[in-house]
Design a protein around this motif. Structure first.
Motif, PDB file in Angstrom:
ATOM      1  N   GLN A 144      35.510 -20.159  18.726  1.00  0.00           N
ATOM      2  CA  GLN A 144      36.904 -20.422  18.348  1.00  0.00           C
ATOM      3  C   GLN A 144      37.687 -20.796  19.601  1.00  0.00           C
ATOM      4  N   TYR A 145      38.074 -22.063  19.697  1.00  0.00           N
ATOM      5  CA  TYR A 145      38.668 -22.592  20.921  1.00  0.00           C
ATOM      6  C   TYR A 145      40.005 -23.288  20.735  1.00  0.00           C
ATOM      7  N   ALA A 146      40.362 -23.658  19.514  1.00  0.00           N
ATOM      8  CA  ALA A 146      41.606 -24.398  19.298  1.00  0.00           C
ATOM      9  C   ALA A 146      42.791 -23.628  19.859  1.00  0.00           C
ATOM     10  N   GLY A 147      43.627 -24.326  20.609  1.00  0.00           N
ATOM     11  CA  GLY A 147      44.800 -23.701  21.190  1.00  0.00           C
ATOM     12  C   GLY A 147      44.548 -22.934  22.469  1.00  0.00           C
ATOM     13  N   THR A 148      43.305 -22.981  22.982  1.00  0.00           N
ATOM     14  CA  THR A 148      42.986 -22.293  24.235  1.00  0.00           C
ATOM     15  C   THR A 148      42.647 -23.314  25.313  1.00  0.00           C
ATOM     16  N   ALA A 149      42.554 -22.829  26.553  1.00  0.00           N
ATOM     17  CA  ALA A 149      42.233 -23.718  27.671  1.00  0.00           C
ATOM     18  C   ALA A 149      40.825 -24.294  27.564  1.00  0.00           C
ATOM     19  N   LEU A 150      39.964 -23.663  26.790  1.00  0.00           N
ATOM     20  CA  LEU A 150      38.593 -24.143  26.655  1.00  0.00           C
ATOM     21  C   LEU A 150      38.461 -25.291  25.656  1.00  0.00           C
ATOM     22  N   ASP A 151      39.530 -25.580  24.937  1.00  0.00           N
ATOM     23  CA  ASP A 151      39.490 -26.707  24.008  1.00  0.00           C
ATOM     24  C   ASP A 151      39.852 -27.981  24.769  1.00  0.00           C
ATOM     25  N   THR A 152      38.853 -28.565  25.418  1.00  0.00           N
ATOM     26  CA  THR A 152      39.076 -29.805  26.162  1.00  0.00           C
ATOM     27  C   THR A 152      39.037 -31.020  25.244  1.00  0.00           C
ATOM     28  N   PHE A 171      44.017 -33.602  13.321  1.00  0.00           N
ATOM     29  CA  PHE A 171      42.808 -32.821  13.608  1.00  0.00           C
ATOM     30  C   PHE A 171      42.558 -31.821  12.493  1.00  0.00           C
ATOM     31  N   ILE A 172      41.328 -31.758  12.024  1.00  0.00           N
ATOM     32  CA  ILE A 172      40.900 -30.758  11.050  1.00  0.00           C
ATOM     33  C   ILE A 172      39.789 -29.958  11.720  1.00  0.00           C
ATOM     34  N   TYR A 173      40.007 -28.653  11.916  1.00  0.00           N
ATOM     35  CA  TYR A 173      39.066 -27.820  12.660  1.00  0.00           C
ATOM     36  C   TYR A 173      38.230 -26.948  11.724  1.00  0.00           C
ATOM     37  N   ALA A 174      36.983 -26.755  12.106  1.00  0.00           N
ATOM     38  CA  ALA A 174      36.134 -25.726  11.501  1.00  0.00           C
ATOM     39  C   ALA A 174      35.488 -24.997  12.675  1.00  0.00           C
ATOM     40  N   GLU A 175      35.967 -23.780  12.948  1.00  0.00           N
ATOM     41  CA  GLU A 175      35.536 -23.066  14.146  1.00  0.00           C
ATOM     42  C   GLU A 175      34.829 -21.757  13.803  1.00  0.00           C
ATOM     43  N   ASP A 182      30.124 -14.997   7.487  1.00  0.00           N
ATOM     44  CA  ASP A 182      31.432 -14.902   6.844  1.00  0.00           C
ATOM     45  C   ASP A 182      32.464 -15.806   7.508  1.00  0.00           C
ATOM     46  N   VAL A 183      32.464 -15.780   8.840  1.00  0.00           N
ATOM     47  CA  VAL A 183      33.410 -16.617   9.581  1.00  0.00           C
ATOM     48  C   VAL A 183      33.119 -18.091   9.317  1.00  0.00           C
ATOM     49  N   LYS A 184      31.850 -18.445   9.314  1.00  0.00           N
ATOM     50  CA  LYS A 184      31.457 -19.836   9.054  1.00  0.00           C
ATOM     51  C   LYS A 184      31.915 -20.283   7.666  1.00  0.00           C
ATOM     52  N   GLU A 185      31.633 -19.470   6.673  1.00  0.00           N
ATOM     53  CA  GLU A 185      31.998 -19.838   5.299  1.00  0.00           C
ATOM     54  C   GLU A 185      33.504 -20.007   5.163  1.00  0.00           C
ATOM     55  N   LYS A 186      34.268 -19.079   5.738  1.00  0.00           N
ATOM     56  CA  LYS A 186      35.728 -19.151   5.656  1.00  0.00           C
ATOM     57  C   LYS A 186      36.250 -20.414   6.341  1.00  0.00           C
ATOM     58  N   ALA A 187      35.700 -20.726   7.510  1.00  0.00           N
ATOM     59  CA  ALA A 187      36.159 -21.895   8.257  1.00  0.00           C
ATOM     60  C   ALA A 187      35.875 -23.187   7.502  1.00  0.00           C
ATOM     61  N   LEU A 188      34.692 -23.284   6.904  1.00  0.00           N
ATOM     62  CA  LEU A 188      34.325 -24.500   6.183  1.00  0.00           C
ATOM     63  C   LEU A 188      35.145 -24.658   4.906  1.00  0.00           C
ATOM     64  N   VAL A 189      35.382 -23.550   4.227  1.00  0.00           N
ATOM     65  CA  VAL A 189      36.199 -23.604   3.007  1.00  0.00           C
ATOM     66  C   VAL A 189      37.611 -24.076   3.349  1.00  0.00           C
ATOM     67  N   GLU A 190      38.187 -23.509   4.396  1.00  0.00           N
ATOM     68  CA  GLU A 190      39.542 -23.892   4.789  1.00  0.00           C
ATOM     69  C   GLU A 190      39.611 -25.361   5.188  1.00  0.00           C
ATOM     70  N   ALA A 191      38.590 -25.833   5.914  1.00  0.00           N
ATOM     71  CA  ALA A 191      38.560 -27.235   6.322  1.00  0.00           C
ATOM     72  C   ALA A 191      38.456 -28.155   5.113  1.00  0.00           C
ATOM     73  N   LYS A 192      37.652 -27.747   4.126  1.00  0.00           N
ATOM     74  CA  LYS A 192      37.473 -28.578   2.927  1.00  0.00           C
ATOM     75  C   LYS A 192      38.743 -28.622   2.093  1.00  0.00           C
ATOM     76  N   VAL A 193      39.461 -27.521   2.039  1.00  0.00           N
ATOM     77  CA  VAL A 193      40.749 -27.512   1.322  1.00  0.00           C
ATOM     78  C   VAL A 193      41.721 -28.468   2.004  1.00  0.00           C
ATOM     79  N   LYS A 194      41.758 -28.421   3.315  1.00  0.00           N
ATOM     80  CA  LYS A 194      42.694 -29.279   4.061  1.00  0.00           C
ATOM     81  C   LYS A 194      42.314 -30.744   3.906  1.00  0.00           C
ATOM     82  N   LEU A 195      41.026 -31.056   4.017  1.00  0.00           N
ATOM     83  CA  LEU A 195      40.629 -32.469   3.926  1.00  0.00           C
ATOM     84  C   LEU A 195      40.876 -33.027   2.532  1.00  0.00           C
ATOM     85  N   ALA A 196      40.702 -32.177   1.514  1.00  0.00           N
ATOM     86  CA  ALA A 196      40.972 -32.630   0.145  1.00  0.00           C
ATOM     87  C   ALA A 196      42.444 -32.989  -0.021  1.00  0.00           C
ATOM     88  N   ALA A 197      43.319 -32.188   0.583  1.00  0.00           N
ATOM     89  CA  ALA A 197      44.750 -32.467   0.501  1.00  0.00           C
ATOM     90  C   ALA A 197      45.105 -33.754   1.265  1.00  0.00           C
TER      91      ALA A 197
END
Length: 200
Positions: A144-152, A171-175, A182-197
């Motif tokens: 999980q890097y979005a919004g941190t210094a490691l997100d180059t 940008f659509i993130y899946a982190e 569990d974290v993977k499933e949640k991230a992918l579901v959220e990304a798919k909801v956003k991309l559908a919109a």
């Protein structure tokens, strides 16, 4: 008719998570706008050569003085640029490898950044020549890097596209895809909801 140019940069081609998300977006877009034209460039299946001195020299040489070999080297870049110019929307799948973008995507960027063709220098600074396009970036990461210094990636991709005149970038993130199931499933579901919109 809207033309989408889809760039896949995962080393795993269509099996990569970034590819699967961008594919889902393009499929949803096609359902909602069936008259759209889709062009796909998979950098794992058809990788581009990285820049070297010979290729850069060919890019910089005046068209009328290029050798036959230089003309051949420039032709690949010209084809990529024309493909991009003819597109209204750019869709890029971008996994994170060792805190950066895939080298294949960097090679693609290097081929489409051409002074006097996709940007120019003016007395007020550089000016992008590809204005009026929209870009959707599907960024997948093991951590999980979005919004941190490691997100180059985010700043680099946004700045590069802006340099060419493409300033409308989403940008659509899946982190956290390697953190737990569990974290993977949640991230992918959220990304798919956003991309559908976004594709609606």
């Amino acid at each position: 008719m809207t033309t989408l140019l889809q760039i896949q940069s995962s080393l795993f081609s269509t099996d990569g998570q970034s590819s699967q998300l961008s594919n889902a977006f393009v499929s949803a877009w096609q359902r909602n706008q069936p008259d759209s034209q889709i062009k796909v460039r998979d950098l794992a299946l058809s990788p581009l050569p990285h820049l070297d001195a010979e290729r850069v020299t060919a890019f910089l040489a005046p068209e009328e003085s290029r050798t036959a070999m230089q003309q051949q080297l420039v032709k690949l870049s010209d084809n990529l640029i024309n493909e991009l110019k003819q597109s209204d929307i750019l869709v890029i799948g971008v996994p994170m490898y060792n805190f950066g973008i895939p080298s294949t995507l960097k090679a693609y960027f290097d081929h489409i950044a051409r002074a006097g063709v996709t940007f120019r220098y003016t007395e007020h600074g550089p000016e992008g020549l590809l204005a009026g396009k929209k870009a959707y970036i599907f960024a997948t990461r093991g951590g999980q890097y979005a919004g941190t210094a490691l997100d180059t990636q985010t700043a680099y991709v946004r700045d590069f596209l802006s340099f060419l005149g493409i300033t409308d970038v989403e940008f659509i993130y899946a982190e956290g895809l390697n953190m737990s199931a569990d974290v993977k499933e949640k991230a992918l579901v959220e990304a798919k909801v956003k991309l559908a919109a976004l594709a609606a």
